[in-house]
Scaffold this active site. Structure first.
Site, PDB file in Angstrom:
ATOM      1  N   SER A  77      76.405  -9.235  31.622  1.00 44.21           N
ATOM      2  CA  SER A  77      76.221  -9.535  30.194  1.00 44.21           C
ATOM      3  C   SER A  77      75.932 -11.021  29.972  1.00 44.21           C
ATOM      4  O   SER A  77      76.271 -11.870  30.798  1.00 44.21           O
ATOM      5  CB  SER A  77      77.486  -9.161  29.410  1.00 44.21           C
ATOM      6  OG  SER A  77      77.823  -7.808  29.611  1.00 44.21           O
TER       7      SER A  77
HETATM    8  N1  SAH Z   1      81.434  -6.360  32.500  1.00 49.99           N
HETATM    9  C1  SAH Z   1      80.200  -6.343  33.237  1.00 49.99           C
HETATM   10  C2  SAH Z   1      79.064  -5.770  32.410  1.00 49.99           C
HETATM   11  C3  SAH Z   1      78.195  -4.895  33.237  1.00 49.99           C
HETATM   12  S1  SAH Z   1      77.077  -3.848  32.344  1.00 49.99           S
HETATM   13  C4  SAH Z   1      79.863  -7.744  33.769  1.00 49.99           C
HETATM   14  O1  SAH Z   1      80.535  -8.716  33.387  1.00 49.99           O
HETATM   15  O2  SAH Z   1      78.981  -7.861  34.623  1.00 49.99           O
HETATM   16  C5  SAH Z   1      78.058  -2.425  32.010  1.00 49.99           C
HETATM   17  C6  SAH Z   1      78.565  -1.634  33.182  1.00 49.99           C
HETATM   18  O3  SAH Z   1      79.150  -0.425  32.670  1.00 49.99           O
HETATM   19  C7  SAH Z   1      77.492  -1.170  34.189  1.00 49.99           C
HETATM   20  O4  SAH Z   1      77.807  -1.662  35.451  1.00 49.99           O
HETATM   21  C8  SAH Z   1      77.585   0.364  34.128  1.00 49.99           C
HETATM   22  O5  SAH Z   1      77.358   0.982  35.379  1.00 49.99           O
HETATM   23  C9  SAH Z   1      79.000   0.584  33.638  1.00 49.99           C
HETATM   24  N2  SAH Z   1      79.261   1.909  33.046  1.00 49.99           N
HETATM   25  C10 SAH Z   1      78.449   2.644  32.248  1.00 49.99           C
HETATM   26  N3  SAH Z   1      79.041   3.817  31.905  1.00 49.99           N
HETATM   27  C11 SAH Z   1      80.266   3.818  32.512  1.00 49.99           C
HETATM   28  C12 SAH Z   1      81.355   4.745  32.559  1.00 49.99           C
HETATM   29  N4  SAH Z   1      81.325   5.937  31.920  1.00 49.99           N
HETATM   30  N5  SAH Z   1      82.439   4.425  33.274  1.00 49.99           N
HETATM   31  C13 SAH Z   1      82.518   3.235  33.947  1.00 49.99           C
HETATM   32  N6  SAH Z   1      81.527   2.322  33.945  1.00 49.99           N
HETATM   33  C14 SAH Z   1      80.404   2.605  33.233  1.00 49.99           C
END
Ligand code: SAH
Length: 222
Positions: A67
């Site tokens: 993000s």
């Molecule tokens: N907090 C992260 C943001 C990554 S983007 C950072 O700081 O890098 C959001 C993430 O949510 C992705 O990696 C995606 O695979 C995950 N995601 C999406 N749906 C999900 C679910 N149902 N359970 C767990 N993770 C999920």
């Protein structure tokens, strides 16, 4: 792991990013300090090293993104984190947001649905000395065996507010979750007032990768 080196150049860039975040309205000193403590370039490809301290989102593999620093700071500010709080994060991704919460002294539990990202984030967190508990699984189900959580933060765009996450929020607890079906989501702050009473407040509009249900029922939660 060659890129896990933190130079004066990186530290200088972090200071500039922090002053940008301050100008954008992130005022809590502990959060700004956490952004200094956690080297964002560790969570990105070496090829993106020079861009790690720009206010932008980047690919981290498995079609996912780390993000924007501002988004991480904004969600963290809304979360009202205090040391020792038990926090559930949905969407470990790169592990950057997880590390910011650890740097604030929280006890973090984080779930990711892509195994490759889950494993990679674990290695970097370990390198940084943060002992968050990570799980490869479906965030819609939460993590019942560690509930209730003082705070819940969802870092992917949820189609609705998952009922399991509401159930796992402590009374008096706060959940920050971007909700919306399309490309954009509204940032919601949900407070659990009592067993059956919740209030919510909407903040700005953001763009997150979607929260998706898992393809397989891997690692069912305990
Ligand atoms: N907090 C992260 C943001 C990554 S983007 C950072 O700081 O890098 C959001 C993430 O949510 C992705 O990696 C995606 O695979 C995950 N995601 C999406 N749906 C999900 C679910 N149902 N359970 C767990 N993770 C999920």
């Amino acid at each position: 792991m060659d890129h896990l080196k933190d130079s004066y150049r990186h530290q200088g860039k972090r200071k500039i990013l922090i002053s940008e975040l301050r100008q954008m309205g992130i005022q809590i000193p502990e959060i700004l300090e956490a952004f200094y403590a956690v080297p964002r370039h560790f969570f990105m490809d070496l090829a993106l090293d020079d861009l790690a301290y720009t206010n932008a989102a980047f690919q981290i593999g498995s079609g996912q993104t780390i993000s924007h620093p501002y988004t991480v700071a904004y969600q963290t500010q809304l979360l009202e984190v205090k040391p020792k709080m038990k926090i559930l994060e949905i969407g470990t991704g790169s592990g950057f947001q997880t590390s910011i919460l650890c740097a604030l002294g929280a006890k973090v539990y984080s779930i990711e649905r892509h195994q490759e990202l889950h494993v990679k984030a674990g290695a970097i967190l370990k390198h940084l000395g943060y002992d968050a508990r990570l799980r490869y699984g479906d965030g819609f189900l939460g993590w019942p065996s560690y509930a209730p959580f003082d705070r819940i933060i969802v870092t992917c765009g949820a189609p609705n507010i998952p009922s399991e996450l509401k159930n796992q929020l402590a009374v008096g607890g706060i959940m920050i979750i971007p909700v919306g079906e399309g490309a954009e989501q509204k940032m919601l702050k949900i407070i659990r007032l009592s067993d059956g009473e919740f209030v919510d407040e909407a903040f700005g509009t953001f763009k997150f990768v979607p929260m998706l249900e898992s393809k397989v029922s891997m690692n069912p939660p305990k």
